[in-house]
Design a protein around this motif. Structure first.
Motif, PDB file in Angstrom:
ATOM      1  N   TRP A  81      32.226 -27.701   2.618  1.00 35.50           N
ATOM      2  CA  TRP A  81      32.911 -28.981   2.826  1.00 35.50           C
ATOM      3  C   TRP A  81      32.062 -29.861   3.733  1.00 35.50           C
ATOM      4  O   TRP A  81      31.477 -29.382   4.727  1.00 35.50           O
ATOM      5  CB  TRP A  81      34.284 -28.740   3.467  1.00 35.50           C
ATOM      6  CG  TRP A  81      35.300 -28.155   2.551  1.00 35.50           C
ATOM      7  CD1 TRP A  81      35.584 -26.837   2.351  1.00 35.50           C
ATOM      8  CD2 TRP A  81      36.199 -28.886   1.697  1.00 35.50           C
ATOM      9  NE1 TRP A  81      36.588 -26.696   1.437  1.00 35.50           N
ATOM     10  CE2 TRP A  81      36.995 -27.945   1.017  1.00 35.50           C
ATOM     11  CE3 TRP A  81      36.418 -30.245   1.451  1.00 35.50           C
ATOM     12  CZ2 TRP A  81      37.982 -28.309   0.112  1.00 35.50           C
ATOM     13  CZ3 TRP A  81      37.398 -30.594   0.547  1.00 35.50           C
ATOM     14  CH2 TRP A  81      38.169 -29.638  -0.109  1.00 35.50           C
ATOM     15  N   TYR A  82      32.038 -31.149   3.386  1.00 31.37           N
ATOM     16  CA  TYR A  82      31.291 -32.129   4.151  1.00 31.37           C
ATOM     17  C   TYR A  82      32.194 -33.334   4.433  1.00 31.37           C
ATOM     18  O   TYR A  82      33.043 -33.683   3.608  1.00 31.37           O
ATOM     19  CB  TYR A  82      30.055 -32.613   3.390  1.00 31.37           C
ATOM     20  CG  TYR A  82      28.970 -31.562   3.238  1.00 31.37           C
ATOM     21  CD1 TYR A  82      29.063 -30.583   2.258  1.00 31.37           C
ATOM     22  CD2 TYR A  82      27.864 -31.553   4.074  1.00 31.37           C
ATOM     23  CE1 TYR A  82      28.073 -29.618   2.123  1.00 31.37           C
ATOM     24  CE2 TYR A  82      26.863 -30.600   3.941  1.00 31.37           C
ATOM     25  CZ  TYR A  82      26.980 -29.633   2.959  1.00 31.37           C
ATOM     26  OH  TYR A  82      25.994 -28.676   2.826  1.00 31.37           O
ATOM     27  N   GLN A  83      31.950 -33.969   5.569  1.00 30.37           N
ATOM     28  CA  GLN A  83      32.630 -35.213   5.909  1.00 30.37           C
ATOM     29  C   GLN A  83      31.606 -36.338   5.870  1.00 30.37           C
ATOM     30  O   GLN A  83      30.544 -36.242   6.491  1.00 30.37           O
ATOM     31  CB  GLN A  83      33.228 -35.126   7.320  1.00 30.37           C
ATOM     32  CG  GLN A  83      33.962 -36.386   7.767  1.00 30.37           C
ATOM     33  CD  GLN A  83      34.212 -36.418   9.268  1.00 30.37           C
ATOM     34  OE1 GLN A  83      33.284 -36.481  10.063  1.00 30.37           O
ATOM     35  NE2 GLN A  83      35.476 -36.368   9.655  1.00 30.37           N
ATOM     36  N   GLN A  84      31.926 -37.405   5.134  1.00 30.41           N
ATOM     37  CA  GLN A  84      31.030 -38.543   5.067  1.00 30.41           C
ATOM     38  C   GLN A  84      31.755 -39.780   5.588  1.00 30.41           C
ATOM     39  O   GLN A  84      32.595 -40.359   4.896  1.00 30.41           O
ATOM     40  CB  GLN A  84      30.527 -38.780   3.639  1.00 30.41           C
ATOM     41  CG  GLN A  84      29.491 -39.895   3.543  1.00 30.41           C
ATOM     42  CD  GLN A  84      28.973 -40.130   2.146  1.00 30.41           C
ATOM     43  OE1 GLN A  84      29.574 -39.701   1.154  1.00 30.41           O
ATOM     44  NE2 GLN A  84      27.841 -40.817   2.041  1.00 30.41           N
ATOM     45  N   ALA A  99      37.562 -40.747   6.436  1.00 30.10           N
ATOM     46  CA  ALA A  99      36.241 -40.514   5.842  1.00 30.10           C
ATOM     47  C   ALA A  99      36.415 -40.070   4.397  1.00 30.10           C
ATOM     48  O   ALA A  99      37.532 -39.837   3.932  1.00 30.10           O
ATOM     49  CB  ALA A  99      35.479 -39.440   6.611  1.00 30.10           C
ATOM     50  N   LEU A 100      35.274 -39.934   3.723  1.00 29.74           N
ATOM     51  CA  LEU A 100      35.240 -39.309   2.407  1.00 29.74           C
ATOM     52  C   LEU A 100      34.928 -37.833   2.616  1.00 29.74           C
ATOM     53  O   LEU A 100      33.927 -37.493   3.252  1.00 29.74           O
ATOM     54  CB  LEU A 100      34.163 -39.961   1.540  1.00 29.74           C
ATOM     55  CG  LEU A 100      34.012 -39.433   0.108  1.00 29.74           C
ATOM     56  CD1 LEU A 100      35.249 -39.780  -0.724  1.00 29.74           C
ATOM     57  CD2 LEU A 100      32.756 -40.004  -0.552  1.00 29.74           C
ATOM     58  N   TYR A 101      35.780 -36.966   2.120  1.00 33.19           N
ATOM     59  CA  TYR A 101      35.577 -35.530   2.276  1.00 33.19           C
ATOM     60  C   TYR A 101      35.059 -34.968   0.957  1.00 33.19           C
ATOM     61  O   TYR A 101      35.707 -35.082  -0.082  1.00 33.19           O
ATOM     62  CB  TYR A 101      36.860 -34.838   2.709  1.00 33.19           C
ATOM     63  CG  TYR A 101      37.188 -35.151   4.148  1.00 33.19           C
ATOM     64  CD1 TYR A 101      37.886 -36.308   4.482  1.00 33.19           C
ATOM     65  CD2 TYR A 101      36.746 -34.333   5.177  1.00 33.19           C
ATOM     66  CE1 TYR A 101      38.142 -36.636   5.808  1.00 33.19           C
ATOM     67  CE2 TYR A 101      37.002 -34.643   6.510  1.00 33.19           C
ATOM     68  CZ  TYR A 101      37.690 -35.793   6.808  1.00 33.19           C
ATOM     69  OH  TYR A 101      37.939 -36.114   8.133  1.00 33.19           O
ATOM     70  N   GLY A 115      25.452 -40.365   6.301  1.00 34.89           N
ATOM     71  CA  GLY A 115      25.232 -39.240   5.419  1.00 34.89           C
ATOM     72  C   GLY A 115      26.301 -38.176   5.620  1.00 34.89           C
ATOM     73  O   GLY A 115      26.978 -38.155   6.652  1.00 34.89           O
ATOM     74  N   PRO A 116      26.486 -37.301   4.644  1.00 33.44           N
ATOM     75  CA  PRO A 116      27.476 -36.232   4.788  1.00 33.44           C
ATOM     76  C   PRO A 116      27.146 -35.301   5.953  1.00 33.44           C
ATOM     77  O   PRO A 116      25.974 -34.974   6.178  1.00 33.44           O
ATOM     78  CB  PRO A 116      27.375 -35.491   3.449  1.00 33.44           C
ATOM     79  CG  PRO A 116      26.794 -36.476   2.498  1.00 33.44           C
ATOM     80  CD  PRO A 116      25.859 -37.302   3.321  1.00 33.44           C
ATOM     81  N   GLN A 117      28.183 -34.884   6.680  1.00 29.18           N
ATOM     82  CA  GLN A 117      28.060 -33.936   7.786  1.00 29.18           C
ATOM     83  C   GLN A 117      28.748 -32.635   7.404  1.00 29.18           C
ATOM     84  O   GLN A 117      29.916 -32.646   6.978  1.00 29.18           O
ATOM     85  CB  GLN A 117      28.687 -34.510   9.046  1.00 29.18           C
ATOM     86  CG  GLN A 117      28.061 -35.803   9.513  1.00 29.18           C
ATOM     87  CD  GLN A 117      26.662 -35.623  10.037  1.00 29.18           C
ATOM     88  OE1 GLN A 117      26.377 -34.703  10.796  1.00 29.18           O
ATOM     89  NE2 GLN A 117      25.748 -36.509   9.629  1.00 29.18           N
ATOM     90  N   PHE A 118      28.061 -31.517   7.602  1.00 30.26           N
ATOM     91  CA  PHE A 118      28.569 -30.202   7.215  1.00 30.26           C
ATOM     92  C   PHE A 118      29.741 -29.785   8.089  1.00 30.26           C
ATOM     93  O   PHE A 118      29.651 -29.821   9.330  1.00 30.26           O
ATOM     94  CB  PHE A 118      27.434 -29.186   7.327  1.00 30.26           C
ATOM     95  CG  PHE A 118      27.834 -27.765   7.072  1.00 30.26           C
ATOM     96  CD1 PHE A 118      27.899 -26.854   8.117  1.00 30.26           C
ATOM     97  CD2 PHE A 118      28.146 -27.333   5.794  1.00 30.26           C
ATOM     98  CE1 PHE A 118      28.251 -25.541   7.898  1.00 30.26           C
ATOM     99  CE2 PHE A 118      28.503 -26.014   5.564  1.00 30.26           C
ATOM    100  CZ  PHE A 118      28.550 -25.120   6.611  1.00 30.26           C
ATOM    101  N   ILE A 119      30.845 -29.365   7.443  1.00 30.99           N
ATOM    102  CA  ILE A 119      32.008 -28.884   8.184  1.00 30.99           C
ATOM    103  C   ILE A 119      31.994 -27.362   8.239  1.00 30.99           C
ATOM    104  O   ILE A 119      31.936 -26.762   9.306  1.00 30.99           O
ATOM    105  CB  ILE A 119      33.321 -29.389   7.549  1.00 30.99           C
ATOM    106  CG1 ILE A 119      33.329 -30.912   7.481  1.00 30.99           C
ATOM    107  CG2 ILE A 119      34.527 -28.869   8.360  1.00 30.99           C
ATOM    108  CD1 ILE A 119      34.546 -31.484   6.763  1.00 30.99           C
ATOM    109  N   PHE A 120      32.088 -26.720   7.086  1.00 35.53           N
ATOM    110  CA  PHE A 120      31.976 -25.255   6.998  1.00 35.53           C
ATOM    111  C   PHE A 120      31.752 -24.820   5.560  1.00 35.53           C
ATOM    112  O   PHE A 120      31.833 -25.609   4.625  1.00 35.53           O
ATOM    113  CB  PHE A 120      33.203 -24.525   7.581  1.00 35.53           C
ATOM    114  CG  PHE A 120      34.547 -25.103   7.231  1.00 35.53           C
ATOM    115  CD1 PHE A 120      34.940 -25.318   5.921  1.00 35.53           C
ATOM    116  CD2 PHE A 120      35.446 -25.423   8.244  1.00 35.53           C
ATOM    117  CE1 PHE A 120      36.168 -25.846   5.621  1.00 35.53           C
ATOM    118  CE2 PHE A 120      36.695 -25.943   7.941  1.00 35.53           C
ATOM    119  CZ  PHE A 120      37.053 -26.163   6.628  1.00 35.53           C
ATOM    120  N   GLN A 121      31.432 -23.528   5.441  1.00 31.72           N
ATOM    121  CA  GLN A 121      31.147 -22.929   4.138  1.00 31.72           C
ATOM    122  C   GLN A 121      31.930 -21.636   3.983  1.00 31.72           C
ATOM    123  O   GLN A 121      32.033 -20.840   4.921  1.00 31.72           O
ATOM    124  CB  GLN A 121      29.665 -22.631   4.003  1.00 31.72           C
ATOM    125  CG  GLN A 121      29.261 -22.022   2.670  1.00 31.72           C
ATOM    126  CD  GLN A 121      27.808 -21.607   2.668  1.00 31.72           C
ATOM    127  OE1 GLN A 121      27.435 -20.582   3.210  1.00 31.72           O
ATOM    128  NE2 GLN A 121      26.975 -22.440   2.054  1.00 31.72           N
TER     129      GLN A 121
END
Lengths: 117, 114
Positions: free
Chosen positions: B34-37, B87-89, B42-48
């Motif tokens: 998941w990324y938050q933009q 944001a755009l997730y 640019g997209p920022q990494f949340i978790f995997q």
């Protein structure tokens, strides 16, 4: 820590002319490099990647990118721009494959490409 | 072959509320990130998530949590929403552990917190 820099917020080019979108990176190990494109109100679409081997990588829609290890760069290029190429372009890096605990992509801030007719 | 699908497409929530976003990965993929933009970034990494476990986490507070189901689909939960969470997730799927494997992204969920 890994990082990506896209020094240009916007690139303007006339249709039919060559285009370049710049990207530089910083990683502790060997880099895995990616380019993505984003159209308005859409997700990211994969264009191409560099893993190893030939420094010139060819991708979708006529795009290519040149990996330069000494300059830590991975610039996106296209010989002849189309109006439909106008979009937001993101460069991303993933660090060394030996560290299986780190899988996140680190993105640059993006470069808006505007191709004028 | 369906790509990555996310739901809902748009969402409006009030400060302090909780939200759940959903993602179905591309067929054959076992890993969801998941990324938050935020707007203009640019997209920022949340978790995997892989094998129903969180494998890596970015610099996000504990208000952000997730889950992966046996069918590889995933949820992102955000508690105590703040205006800054607007944001755009983006959800991305890939094959684990291929570091050289490209991630495929969904169209995103646009979250607006008012």
């Amino acid at each position: 820590a890994q990082s990506v820099a896209q020094p240009e917020d916007q690139v303007n080019v006339a249709e039919g002319n060559p285009l370049t979108v710049k990207c530089t990176y910083s990683v502790s190990g060997n880099p895995y490099l990616f380019w993505y494109v984003q159209y308005p109100n859409r997700g990211l679409q994969f264009l191409l990647k560099y893993i190893t081997g030939d420094n010139l990588v060819k991708g979708s829609y006529g795009f290519e990118a040149e990996f330069n290890k000494s300059q830590t760069s991975f610039h996106l290029k296209k010989p002849s721009a189309l109006v439909s190429d106008s979009a937001l372009y993101f460069c991303a890096v993933r660090d060394s494959p030996m560290d299986t605990g780190r899988r996140a992509l680190t993105f640059g801030s993006g470069t808006r490409l505007q191709v004028q007719p | 072959d369906a790509g990555v699908t996310q739901s809902p497409t748009h969402l409006i929530k009030t400060r302090g509320q909780q939200v759940t976003l959903r993602c179905s990965p591309k067929s054959g993929h076992d890993t969801v990130s998941w990324y938050q933009q935020a707007l203009g970034q640019g997209p920022q990494f949340i978790f995997q998530y892989y094998e129903e476990e969180e494998r890596q986490r970015g610099n996000f507070p504990d208000r952000f949590s997730g889950h992966q189901f046996p069918n590889y689909s995933s949820e992102l939960n955000v508690n105590a929403l703040l205006l800054g969470d607007s944001a755009l997730y983006l959800c991305a799927s890939s094959l684990y552990p291929g570091a050289g494997t490209e991630a495929f992204f969904g169209q995103g969920t646009r979250l607006t917190v008012v």
